[in-house]
Design a protein around this motif. Sequence first.
Motif, short mmCIF file in Angstrom:
data_model
loop_
_atom_site.label_atom_id
_atom_site.label_comp_id
_atom_site.label_asym_id
_atom_site.label_seq_id
_atom_site.Cartn_x
_atom_site.Cartn_y
_atom_site.Cartn_z
N VAL A 28 0.51 -1.32 -0.06
CA VAL A 28 0.09 -0.08 -0.37
C VAL A 28 1.29 1.36 -0.16
CG1 VAL A 28 -1.84 0.87 1.03
CG2 VAL A 28 -1.54 -0.98 1.46
N VAL A 29 0.49 1.96 -0.95
CA VAL A 29 0.59 3.49 -0.85
C VAL A 29 0.00 4.64 -0.65
CG1 VAL A 29 2.36 5.08 -2.30
CG2 VAL A 29 3.51 3.17 -1.80
N CYS A 30 0.37 5.37 0.13
CA CYS A 30 -0.81 6.49 1.17
C CYS A 30 0.10 7.95 0.68
CB CYS A 30 -1.47 6.29 1.72
SG CYS A 30 -2.92 5.16 1.45
N ASP A 31 -0.70 9.11 0.28
CA ASP A 31 -0.44 10.34 -0.04
C ASP A 31 -1.42 11.45 1.10
OD1 ASP A 31 0.88 13.01 -0.04
OD2 ASP A 31 0.52 12.51 -2.73
N GLY A 32 -0.62 12.22 2.03
CA GLY A 32 -1.77 12.51 2.91
C GLY A 32 -1.49 14.55 2.69
N MET A 33 -2.51 14.73 2.81
CA MET A 33 -3.17 15.65 2.46
C MET A 33 -3.79 16.49 4.04
SD MET A 33 -5.99 14.98 -0.64
CE MET A 33 -7.67 14.77 -0.10
N GLY A 34 -3.96 18.08 3.38
CA GLY A 34 -4.06 18.41 4.64
C GLY A 34 -3.74 20.03 5.85
N GLY A 35 -2.58 20.19 4.73
CA GLY A 35 -2.07 20.66 6.08
C GLY A 35 -0.94 19.47 6.39
N ALA A 77 -11.48 5.69 9.33
CA ALA A 77 -10.40 6.36 10.37
C ALA A 77 -9.93 7.35 9.96
CB ALA A 77 -9.67 4.84 10.20
N VAL A 78 -9.85 7.60 8.66
CA VAL A 78 -9.49 9.11 8.47
C VAL A 78 -10.02 9.67 8.47
CG1 VAL A 78 -8.08 10.28 6.35
CG2 VAL A 78 -7.30 7.86 6.90
N TYR A 79 -11.73 9.76 8.15
CA TYR A 79 -12.72 10.71 8.59
C TYR A 79 -12.91 11.42 9.75
CZ TYR A 79 -17.13 12.54 8.29
OH TYR A 79 -18.46 14.26 7.75
N GLU A 80 -12.98 10.23 10.56
CA GLU A 80 -13.10 10.14 12.00
C GLU A 80 -11.87 11.09 12.65
OE1 GLU A 80 -13.69 6.07 13.76
OE2 GLU A 80 -15.15 6.00 12.96
N ALA A 81 -11.00 10.78 12.24
CA ALA A 81 -9.75 12.27 12.57
C ALA A 81 -9.60 13.02 12.01
CB ALA A 81 -8.28 10.55 11.96
N GLY A 82 -10.34 13.13 11.71
CA GLY A 82 -10.64 14.09 11.03
C GLY A 82 -11.22 15.32 11.51
N GLY A 83 -12.73 14.83 12.94
CA GLY A 83 -13.77 15.67 13.54
C GLY A 83 -13.97 16.27 13.07
N THR A 84 -14.14 17.37 13.83
CA THR A 84 -14.81 18.73 12.96
C THR A 84 -14.42 19.48 11.99
OG1 THR A 84 -14.32 19.89 14.81
CG2 THR A 84 -16.59 18.93 14.93
N SER A 85 -13.19 19.20 11.55
CA SER A 85 -12.64 19.99 10.47
C SER A 85 -12.95 19.96 9.34
CB SER A 85 -11.09 19.46 10.11
OG SER A 85 -10.41 18.95 11.46
N THR A 86 -13.04 21.40 8.75
CA THR A 86 -13.41 22.29 7.25
C THR A 86 -12.81 21.99 6.33
OG1 THR A 86 -14.31 23.57 8.06
CG2 THR A 86 -15.55 21.88 8.61
N GLU A 88 -10.07 22.86 3.11
CA GLU A 88 -8.40 22.10 2.94
C GLU A 88 -8.04 21.75 4.52
OE1 GLU A 88 -6.61 25.67 0.35
OE2 GLU A 88 -7.60 25.29 -1.39
N LEU A 89 -8.96 21.84 5.35
CA LEU A 89 -8.41 21.56 6.94
C LEU A 89 -8.39 20.35 6.94
CD1 LEU A 89 -8.33 25.18 9.10
CD2 LEU A 89 -5.81 24.12 7.46
N ARG A 90 -9.22 19.41 6.36
CA ARG A 90 -9.72 18.51 6.88
C ARG A 90 -8.59 17.61 6.32
NH1 ARG A 90 -13.80 16.66 9.44
NH2 ARG A 90 -14.29 14.78 9.19
N PRO A 91 -8.38 16.08 6.88
CA PRO A 91 -6.80 15.40 6.21
C PRO A 91 -7.72 14.29 5.86
CG PRO A 91 -7.88 14.32 8.79
CD PRO A 91 -8.24 16.08 8.35
N GLY A 92 -7.27 14.30 4.60
CA GLY A 92 -7.53 13.18 3.36
C GLY A 92 -6.18 11.98 2.85
N SER A 93 -6.25 11.78 2.28
CA SER A 93 -5.29 11.10 1.48
C SER A 93 -5.56 10.20 0.79
CB SER A 93 -5.14 9.39 2.71
OG SER A 93 -3.47 8.94 2.26
#
Length: 209
Positions: A28-35, A77-86, A88-93
Amino acid sequence: SDPGRDPAKRVNEDASGYVETKHGHLAVVCDGMGGHMSGRAASQTAVRAILECAREGEATSSAATVLRESIKRAGVAVYEAGGTSTGELRPGSTCVAVLLHERGAEIAHLGDSRAYLVRSGQISRLTRDHSMVQAMIDSGVLDPEQAARHPEANKITRALGISPQPEVDLRPESLEARSGDTFVLCTDGLTDLVDDAEILATVQRRLPT
């Protein structure tokens, strides 16, 4: 993996992993985003969730089902880790994964991280980017050369963490694997700078002779 020389991108937001499961070998390879820190956490969370879910996959399930469900769990898991962020600040991958087993290979992805196959001296792309410019290429608005220079070249249309139910692009049938095949998984950090011919040449140099 390396963050590169751009002073604005000194944090490496890529993550990768490998595990041998009852359904085969998973990479698996992932590339994160959101800061910087959010992106790094998102990609690491995604890889960890995919590997854990694949290890726990039911022996009676197909390899394709295990791969899809593992990536879906990572999305949650990634969605829950983002909490209430909205926004471009919301984490994604992004995500690209290959599950290799005795009957072939399952390939799945979201975003613009890619899988390639090197076989018999040739390279072929196994995935199609989920991006704005790829959609414009498909509709005939841009050609690939124009897309590479487009100001929105890095805007993707799918990713883990954007919604609790990610839309996973899974190859409809297993890819036949042959002796000597090489699979390359990579992020846009490579493909933005290196073309397919260079990837092929590099793989060929590194393969044992």
